[in-house]
Design a protein around this motif. Structure first.
Motif, PDB file in Angstrom:
ATOM      1  N   ALA A  15       0.840  -1.201   0.000  1.00 24.04           N
ATOM      2  CA  ALA A  15       0.000   0.000   0.000  1.00 24.04           C
ATOM      3  C   ALA A  15       0.871   1.246   0.000  1.00 24.04           C
ATOM      4  CB  ALA A  15      -0.912  -0.003   1.233  1.00 24.04           C
ATOM      5  N   ARG A  16       1.955   1.201   0.790  1.00 16.33           N
ATOM      6  CA  ARG A  16       2.825   2.375   0.875  1.00 16.33           C
ATOM      7  C   ARG A  16       3.526   2.621  -0.453  1.00 16.33           C
ATOM      8  NH1 ARG A  16       5.257   1.163   5.547  1.00 16.33           N
ATOM      9  NH2 ARG A  16       3.602   2.170   6.704  1.00 16.33           N
ATOM     10  N   GLN A  17       3.990   1.531  -1.067  1.00 16.19           N
ATOM     11  CA  GLN A  17       4.655   1.665  -2.368  1.00 16.19           C
ATOM     12  C   GLN A  17       3.703   2.267  -3.399  1.00 16.19           C
ATOM     13  OE1 GLN A  17       6.569  -2.371  -2.390  1.00 16.19           O
ATOM     14  NE2 GLN A  17       7.648  -1.414  -4.064  1.00 16.19           N
ATOM     15  N   ILE A  18       2.467   1.784  -3.347  1.00 15.69           N
ATOM     16  CA  ILE A  18       1.478   2.282  -4.308  1.00 15.69           C
ATOM     17  C   ILE A  18       1.226   3.754  -4.058  1.00 15.69           C
ATOM     18  CG2 ILE A  18      -0.946   2.161  -4.950  1.00 15.69           C
ATOM     19  CD1 ILE A  18      -0.714  -0.866  -4.439  1.00 15.69           C
ATOM     20  N   ALA A  19       1.115   4.112  -2.769  1.00 17.63           N
ATOM     21  CA  ALA A  19       0.836   5.499  -2.454  1.00 17.63           C
ATOM     22  C   ALA A  19       1.961   6.402  -2.935  1.00 17.63           C
ATOM     23  CB  ALA A  19       0.634   5.660  -0.954  1.00 17.63           C
TER      24      ALA A  19
ATOM     25  N   SER B 235       0.031  -1.810 -10.382  1.00 21.89           N
ATOM     26  CA  SER B 235       0.213  -3.189 -10.822  1.00 21.89           C
ATOM     27  C   SER B 235       0.778  -4.052  -9.695  1.00 21.89           C
ATOM     28  CB  SER B 235       1.163  -3.235 -12.010  1.00 21.89           C
ATOM     29  OG  SER B 235       2.429  -2.783 -11.617  1.00 21.89           O
ATOM     30  N   LEU B 236       1.182  -3.424  -8.600  1.00 25.37           N
ATOM     31  CA  LEU B 236       1.718  -4.199  -7.477  1.00 25.37           C
ATOM     32  C   LEU B 236       0.602  -4.996  -6.827  1.00 25.37           C
ATOM     33  CD1 LEU B 236       4.007  -1.502  -5.862  1.00 25.37           C
ATOM     34  CD2 LEU B 236       4.695  -3.467  -7.187  1.00 25.37           C
ATOM     35  N   ARG B 237       0.995  -6.177  -6.281  1.00 29.97           N
ATOM     36  CA  ARG B 237       0.012  -7.007  -5.582  1.00 29.97           C
ATOM     37  C   ARG B 237       0.623  -7.517  -4.292  1.00 29.97           C
ATOM     38  NH1 ARG B 237      -2.598  -4.878  -8.541  1.00 29.97           N
ATOM     39  NH2 ARG B 237      -3.875  -5.633 -10.261  1.00 29.97           N
ATOM     40  N   ALA B 238      -0.198  -7.583  -3.257  1.00 27.90           N
ATOM     41  CA  ALA B 238       0.255  -8.219  -2.018  1.00 27.90           C
ATOM     42  C   ALA B 238       0.068  -9.715  -2.171  1.00 27.90           C
ATOM     43  CB  ALA B 238      -0.566  -7.697  -0.848  1.00 27.90           C
ATOM     44  N   SER B 239       1.009 -10.480  -1.616  1.00 30.39           N
ATOM     45  CA  SER B 239       0.894 -11.930  -1.752  1.00 30.39           C
ATOM     46  C   SER B 239       0.086 -12.477  -0.593  1.00 30.39           C
ATOM     47  CB  SER B 239       2.270 -12.563  -1.787  1.00 30.39           C
ATOM     48  OG  SER B 239       2.886 -12.397  -0.544  1.00 30.39           O
ATOM     49  N   LYS B 240      -0.798 -13.424  -0.911  1.00 32.93           N
ATOM     50  CA  LYS B 240      -1.663 -13.990   0.119  1.00 32.93           C
ATOM     51  C   LYS B 240      -0.962 -15.202   0.698  1.00 32.93           C
ATOM     52  CE  LYS B 240      -6.310 -15.933   0.553  1.00 32.93           C
ATOM     53  NZ  LYS B 240      -6.008 -17.333   0.652  1.00 32.93           N
ATOM     54  N   THR B 241      -0.672 -15.156   1.988  1.00 30.38           N
ATOM     55  CA  THR B 241       0.076 -16.266   2.594  1.00 30.38           C
ATOM     56  C   THR B 241      -0.735 -17.002   3.630  1.00 30.38           C
ATOM     57  OG1 THR B 241       0.993 -14.641   4.099  1.00 30.38           O
ATOM     58  CG2 THR B 241       2.341 -15.258   2.223  1.00 30.38           C
ATOM     59  N   THR B 242      -1.871 -16.449   4.025  1.00 31.98           N
ATOM     60  CA  THR B 242      -2.665 -17.133   5.039  1.00 31.98           C
ATOM     61  C   THR B 242      -4.112 -17.237   4.573  1.00 31.98           C
ATOM     62  OG1 THR B 242      -3.101 -15.046   6.120  1.00 31.98           O
ATOM     63  CG2 THR B 242      -1.243 -16.318   6.940  1.00 31.98           C
ATOM     64  N   ASP B 243      -4.860 -18.110   5.248  1.00 38.88           N
ATOM     65  CA  ASP B 243      -6.257 -18.292   4.889  1.00 38.88           C
ATOM     66  C   ASP B 243      -7.182 -17.660   5.916  1.00 38.88           C
ATOM     67  OD1 ASP B 243      -5.863 -19.593   2.523  1.00 38.88           O
ATOM     68  OD2 ASP B 243      -5.564 -21.519   3.514  1.00 38.88           O
ATOM     69  N   ASP B 244      -6.596 -16.916   6.830  1.00 40.94           N
ATOM     70  CA  ASP B 244      -7.436 -16.329   7.865  1.00 40.94           C
ATOM     71  C   ASP B 244      -7.998 -14.984   7.392  1.00 40.94           C
ATOM     72  OD1 ASP B 244      -5.266 -14.797   7.802  1.00 40.94           O
ATOM     73  OD2 ASP B 244      -4.507 -15.317   9.794  1.00 40.94           O
ATOM     74  N   GLU B 245      -8.463 -14.171   8.344  1.00 37.34           N
ATOM     75  CA  GLU B 245      -9.077 -12.897   7.979  1.00 37.34           C
ATOM     76  C   GLU B 245      -8.089 -12.012   7.224  1.00 37.34           C
ATOM     77  OE1 GLU B 245      -9.294 -14.424  10.780  1.00 37.34           O
ATOM     78  OE2 GLU B 245     -11.201 -14.115  11.808  1.00 37.34           O
ATOM     79  N   ILE B 246      -6.821 -12.101   7.606  1.00 37.43           N
ATOM     80  CA  ILE B 246      -5.830 -11.275   6.916  1.00 37.43           C
ATOM     81  C   ILE B 246      -5.718 -11.706   5.472  1.00 37.43           C
ATOM     82  CG2 ILE B 246      -3.392 -10.665   6.855  1.00 37.43           C
ATOM     83  CD1 ILE B 246      -3.402 -10.935   9.898  1.00 37.43           C
TER      84      ILE B 246
ATOM     85  N   ALA C  70      -8.486 -10.232   3.734  1.00 36.09           N
ATOM     86  CA  ALA C  70      -8.241  -8.807   3.531  1.00 36.09           C
ATOM     87  C   ALA C  70      -7.283  -8.588   2.373  1.00 36.09           C
ATOM     88  CB  ALA C  70      -7.676  -8.199   4.815  1.00 36.09           C
ATOM     89  N   VAL C  71      -6.236  -9.427   2.293  1.00 30.21           N
ATOM     90  CA  VAL C  71      -5.270  -9.307   1.198  1.00 30.21           C
ATOM     91  C   VAL C  71      -5.965  -9.539  -0.136  1.00 30.21           C
ATOM     92  CG1 VAL C  71      -3.279 -10.425   0.134  1.00 30.21           C
ATOM     93  CG2 VAL C  71      -3.227  -9.888   2.541  1.00 30.21           C
ATOM     94  N   LEU C  72      -6.841 -10.555  -0.146  1.00 31.69           N
ATOM     95  CA  LEU C  72      -7.572 -10.884  -1.379  1.00 31.69           C
ATOM     96  C   LEU C  72      -8.412  -9.685  -1.815  1.00 31.69           C
ATOM     97  CD1 LEU C  72      -7.334 -13.673  -2.632  1.00 31.69           C
ATOM     98  CD2 LEU C  72      -9.630 -14.159  -1.827  1.00 31.69           C
ATOM     99  N   VAL C  73      -9.151  -9.129  -0.867  1.00 27.19           N
ATOM    100  CA  VAL C  73     -10.018  -7.997  -1.189  1.00 27.19           C
ATOM    101  C   VAL C  73      -9.186  -6.800  -1.628  1.00 27.19           C
ATOM    102  CG1 VAL C  73     -11.628  -6.348  -0.196  1.00 27.19           C
ATOM    103  CG2 VAL C  73     -11.836  -8.768   0.348  1.00 27.19           C
ATOM    104  N   PHE C  74      -8.077  -6.613  -0.907  1.00 27.78           N
ATOM    105  CA  PHE C  74      -7.161  -5.514  -1.226  1.00 27.78           C
ATOM    106  C   PHE C  74      -6.692  -5.629  -2.674  1.00 27.78           C
ATOM    107  CE2 PHE C  74      -2.682  -4.004  -1.067  1.00 27.78           C
ATOM    108  CZ  PHE C  74      -2.951  -2.689  -0.790  1.00 27.78           C
ATOM    109  N   ASN C  75      -6.286  -6.864  -3.062  1.00 30.90           N
ATOM    110  CA  ASN C  75      -5.798  -7.074  -4.424  1.00 30.90           C
ATOM    111  C   ASN C  75      -6.900  -6.822  -5.446  1.00 30.90           C
ATOM    112  OD1 ASN C  75      -3.210  -7.617  -3.720  1.00 30.90           O
ATOM    113  ND2 ASN C  75      -3.440  -9.843  -3.741  1.00 30.90           N
TER     114      ASN C  75
ATOM    115  N   GLU D  61      -9.278  -3.245  -9.621  1.00 21.46           N
ATOM    116  CA  GLU D  61     -10.285  -2.316 -10.118  1.00 21.46           C
ATOM    117  C   GLU D  61      -9.691  -0.932 -10.320  1.00 21.46           C
ATOM    118  OE1 GLU D  61     -13.810  -2.387  -7.759  1.00 21.46           O
ATOM    119  OE2 GLU D  61     -14.017  -4.553  -8.016  1.00 21.46           O
ATOM    120  N   ILE D  62      -8.876  -0.531  -9.344  1.00 17.84           N
ATOM    121  CA  ILE D  62      -8.263   0.793  -9.463  1.00 17.84           C
ATOM    122  C   ILE D  62      -7.370   0.840 -10.693  1.00 17.84           C
ATOM    123  CG2 ILE D  62      -6.625   2.362  -8.392  1.00 17.84           C
ATOM    124  CD1 ILE D  62      -7.701   1.464  -5.713  1.00 17.84           C
ATOM    125  N   GLN D  63      -6.623  -0.266 -10.870  1.00 17.04           N
ATOM    126  CA  GLN D  63      -5.699  -0.314 -12.005  1.00 17.04           C
ATOM    127  C   GLN D  63      -6.471  -0.212 -13.313  1.00 17.04           C
ATOM    128  OE1 GLN D  63      -3.456  -3.881 -12.262  1.00 17.04           O
ATOM    129  NE2 GLN D  63      -1.912  -2.997 -13.588  1.00 17.04           N
TER     130      GLN D  63
END
Lengths: 200, 661
Positions: free
Chosen positions: B221-225, B231-242, B245-250, B255-257
């Motif tokens: 997020a900071r890099q994007i800002a 085009s940057l994406r956060a990598s999803k490493t867990t299956d929990d709420e985070i 959140a990463v999935l939704v963030f991506n 959409e923004i892209q």
């Protein structure tokens, strides 16, 4: 107030004080002579719980205490006898004049001045009898326990030698409160007046 | 656990618009303030929880321990009292004060026992022991039982021997709570610190599972800002709420892209459109400016011939003018009229080319005739300026599929242009050559030349390089534009080359090779040539319902030596054509009884009319009219008013072309 009256008053007070002191001293002596046998009688009763006899008598049989030539002691024992139990046994007090009268007595009180009787008793080899003497050389004459007066208080001494000869077992608790213990449990040596050290 | 940042399409994002970091300040760095970071908060939670848990369990332990301690201590004291009671029983029984004192004194080994006392049955203090002088035994035996009072524990019990109660034993001990608490106070901080240390270490390890994915996402997020790189994406490493959140963030990033891409594309398109519009506006302004200039020039050029015409007419009207003077006046009027007609023709042509309405009348014509026609137009100016003209044509006989009039017009424009911009006694050279792929007409002069940067403007309509010169030379400045337009209609192009100002220039008409035919001849022309064998003795039928027009034209042609017969309507024309078999028929289109088209069609259908050269004369010069004329069988099309000289030249060309071997 005149000096003459003052003097008179002082003399009177001193006289009265001396009179009072004299009266009280004589009453204490009489009381002591009387209570000496009372204490000794109580001790006689108590000795029974610190001594083991070789053959245990049936519980229904009373414990017989014999008294040789001591009406005072006889009187005091009889006073305590009523309703008094030693262990769970009743107490029976009887007067003894000769050896033949000992019967089932377990404890025998011998008043002072019966050296012959004591000598006969020793030579006879009577067992299961707690002989309690009341004279200076009581233990030497064959008494297992001997009453002595120390500082106007009744104390006693124990001869383990005599106890062993009579096949009696004396509790160490009794030895602890005895003023002297003659003899030795293991060796049976007589005339050693070594006090037993406090163990507790 | 790896915290990677997936960069799928790192390039090709925002076109045109450079990232502008100043627009959005960087996100606050949580590293600067650890208390604000999730890591710090989690750590605080863990540490506080641990501290509370340890404190609570410590308090519980302490409470339990104290109660156990008290119970055990009381029990122990009771045991002690019982043992002591047993041991002092004989002393009490046989009134042995020393032994009693000695037995109680044995309590010295029990440090916490402060006071031990023995009472007789009648309540007298028989023997006692005190640890120090600050404490002493109570004078009367306390009631049986235990008492806990603050720091003290008191125990009172009967002395019994052989079932007989002998007296009372009393013990007082210090509870020693303080030292117990002190020990706790020493141990507790150590336990707390150890617990916190363990909790800290453990939490640091376990937090990674939560904080690392968050950190990765925050980093993205900071890099994007800061970089605006969607085009940057956060990598999803867990299956929990985070992970969710990463999935939704991506998804949001996608959409923004997409939005950014679309807007960038729209932006580019918009900018392109703006540029086009600006260019168009500039072109419009330029065209407007040139139009104004052109109108001024046009007015000037149209007005110029009027004065000599007016003077000539005045001269001819005056009675004093002699024959010679009148002849001069007529010549002046003729010249000026020609000039005006030329001007207006050019103007009309330009207008047609500009509006795309000019259609070529393609024909297979002799190259030489095209060149001759052009030279004829340009020669007066060249001669007038005493310039040297050099013409170099290919040796072979070439025919070109073209609109000869328009092509020669283009060529003459180049020649006239060359003459115009070359000083007197200069040199103008025309070189025609056929290459493997092209037919080139090169017009080279020794004139003023052209600045390289001016060349693109040359061919614009209404463009003149130098108004001063142009004024002197006259013209509307449409010659080159017209030439270019006409050549391009032929599928060719016009090139210009100059070494610079004062070094002369070279204009070249380039036609595709496909238009050129080597060595064949037109059958009609061949026929005409055969019959007349180079003779101008042509028979001409002139057909026009306007008798004046027909007669005057006939007279003019007769003067030039042609045999001319005239018909005033379609029927007569057909009759006369059949009877006289003329070589050439000039046929008016608009006639009352039958149209020129019908007449021509009929002639072409007749056996005798196959070889006649049919020329349509019409007031309508539209491409459609010309096409129609060609379709019904006309060979050529002339627009009214017809210049007698033009007709003469046309006829002359017919005979001369036919004579070419």
């Amino acid at each position: 107030m005149t000096p003459c009256r003052q003097l008179l008053q002082q003399v009177c007070i001193r006289f009265l004080t001396a009179l009072l002191a004299l009266a009280s001293a004589s009453s204490i002596n009489a009381q002591e002579a009387h209570s000496q046998y009372e204490v000794k009688a109580a001790y006689l009763y108590r000795f029974a719980s610190y001594v083991e006899w070789p053959e245990a008598p049936a519980l229904s049989d009373p414990l017989v205490i014999g008294v040789m030539d001591s009406p005072d002691m006889l009187r005091e024992l009889r006073k305590l006898q009523t309703g008094h139990l030693i262990g769970q046994r009743a107490v029976q007090v009887q007067e003894v004049h000769r050896m033949q009268e000992l019967g089932a007595a377990r404890i025998l009180y011998v008043a002072a001045g019966h050296d012959d009787f004591l000598g006969a008793l020793s030579s006879h080899g009577t067992t299961s009898l707690l002989t309690v003497t009341d004279e200076e050389e009581g233990l030497a004459l064959g008494g297992v326990v001997n009453f002595v007066m120390v500082d106007n208080r009744v104390r006693f001494e124990v001869s383990l030698t005599a106890a062993e000869r009579a096949q009696l077992r004396v509790s160490s608790d009794l030895l602890a409160v005895a003023i002297r213990v003659h003899g030795n449990r293991a060796t049976g040596v007589d005339a050693s007046s070594t006090p037993i050290p406090m163990v507790r | 656990m790896k915290s990677t940042i997936a960069s799928s399409t790192h390039t090709a994002t925002l076109n045109g618009e450079p990232p502008n970091p100043s627009m959005s300040p960087d996100l606050p760095s949580s590293a600067a303030n650890p208390r604000r970071s999730v890591r710090g908060k989690l750590m605080r939670v863990v540490l506080i929880t641990t501290a509370v848990a340890v404190s609570a369990s410590g308090a519980a332990m302490l409470t339990y321990d104290l109660s156990v301690y008290r119970t055990s201590w009381v029990t122990e004291l009771a045991t002690q009292a019982a043992i002591l009671g047993l041991s002092v029983a004989p002393a009490l029984e046989f009134d042995d004060h020393e032994v009693a004192e000695r037995d109680l004194g044995a309590m010295r080994v029990r440090r916490r026992v402060l006071v031990a006392a023995l009472y007789t049955l009648d309540g007298h203090l028989y023997a006692s022991y005190a640890r120090d002088s600050s404490v002493s035994a109570p004078q009367a035996p306390p009631p049986y039982g235990q008492l806990i009072a603050g720091e003290r524990v008191e125990m009172s019990a009967p002395v019994i021997h052989n079932g007989e109660r002998l007296g009372t034993i009393y013990l007082r001990a210090s509870y020693d709570l303080e030292s117990r608490l002190l020990a706790y106070a020493k141990i507790f901080p150590l336990v707390m610190m150890a617990s916190l240390a363990v909790a800290y270490a453990l939490s640091r390890r376990l937090q990674k599972a939560i904080v690392d994915p968050l950190d990765a996402m925050t980093g993205v997020a900071r890099q994007i800002a800061s970089g605006r790189d969607y085009s940057l994406r956060a990598s999803k490493t867990t299956d929990d709420e985070i992970g969710v959140a990463v999935l939704v963030f991506n998804r949001m990033l996608e959409e923004i892209q997409a939005g950014a891409r679309a807007s960038a594309t729209a932006n580019v398109a918009l900018q392109a459109e703006i540029q086009v519009r600006q260019a168009a506006e500039a072109a419009l302004l330029e065209a407007d400016r040139r139009k104004d200039e052109f109108l001024a020039t046009l007015a000037h050029e149209l007005r110029n011939p009027l004065a000599p015409i007016r003077y000539s007419i005045k001269l001819m009207e005056s009675n004093t003018a002699n024959e010679q003077q009148q002849q001069w006046g007529r010549a002046v009027i003729r010249r000026q009229l020609q000039r005006m007609a030329l001007l207006l023709d050019d103007l009309l042509d330009v207008a047609r080319i500009t509006s795309g309405r000019l259609n070529l009348r393609l024909d297979l014509v002799d190259l030489r005739s095209v060149v001759d026609a052009a030279l004829e137009i340009a020669r007066p100016l060249i001669d007038a300026k005493k310039q040297q003209l050099v013409v170099d044509l290919p040796a072979e006989h070439l025919k070109v599929s073209c609109d000869s009039l328009r092509l020669s017009q283009s060529l003459s424009n180049l020649l006239t242009n060359a003459a115009k911009y070359t000083n007197a006694e200069g040199r103008v050279a025309l070189t025609v050559e056929l290459t493997a792929s092209e037919l080139r007409f090169a017009v080279k002069d020794s004139g003023i030349g052209i600045e390289p940067k001016a060349t693109p403007k040359l061919f614009r309509i209404f463009s003149q390089l130098d108004s001063a010169i142009d004024r002197a030379e006259g013209g509307l400045g449409i010659g080159l534009a017209l030439a270019k337009g006409l050549v391009e209609l032929h599928g060719g192009r016009v090139e210009v080359f100059s070494d610079g100002l004062g070094l002369g220039s070279e204009f070249t008409i380039v036609l595709p090779r496909s238009l050129v035919v080597v060595g064949t001849e037109n059958t009609v022309l061949a026929n005409v040539a055969e019959k007349h064998n180079g003779n101008a003795d042509l028979r001409i039928l002139l057909v026009d319902d306007n008798r004046d027009a027909a007669d005057s034209m006939a007279l003019l042609l007769k003067f030039q030596g042609y045999h001319v017969i005239v018909a005033y309507n379609g029927n007569d024309a057909l009759k006369m054509a059949e009877e006289n078999s003329p070589d050439v028929i000039l046929l008016d289109i608009g006639m009352p009884d039958m149209s020129g088209y019908d007449v021509a069609r009929y002639i072409r259908q007749s056996e005798w009319g196959q070889t006649m050269y049919l020329i349509a004369v019409t007031g309508w010069g539209q491409a459609e009219d010309k096409r129609k004329a060609i379709a019904v069988g006309f060979d050529c099309h002339l627009t009214k008013p017809v210049d007698p000289d033009h007709v003469g030249k046309l006829l002359h060309d017919l005979t001369s072309k036919a004579n070419v071997p």
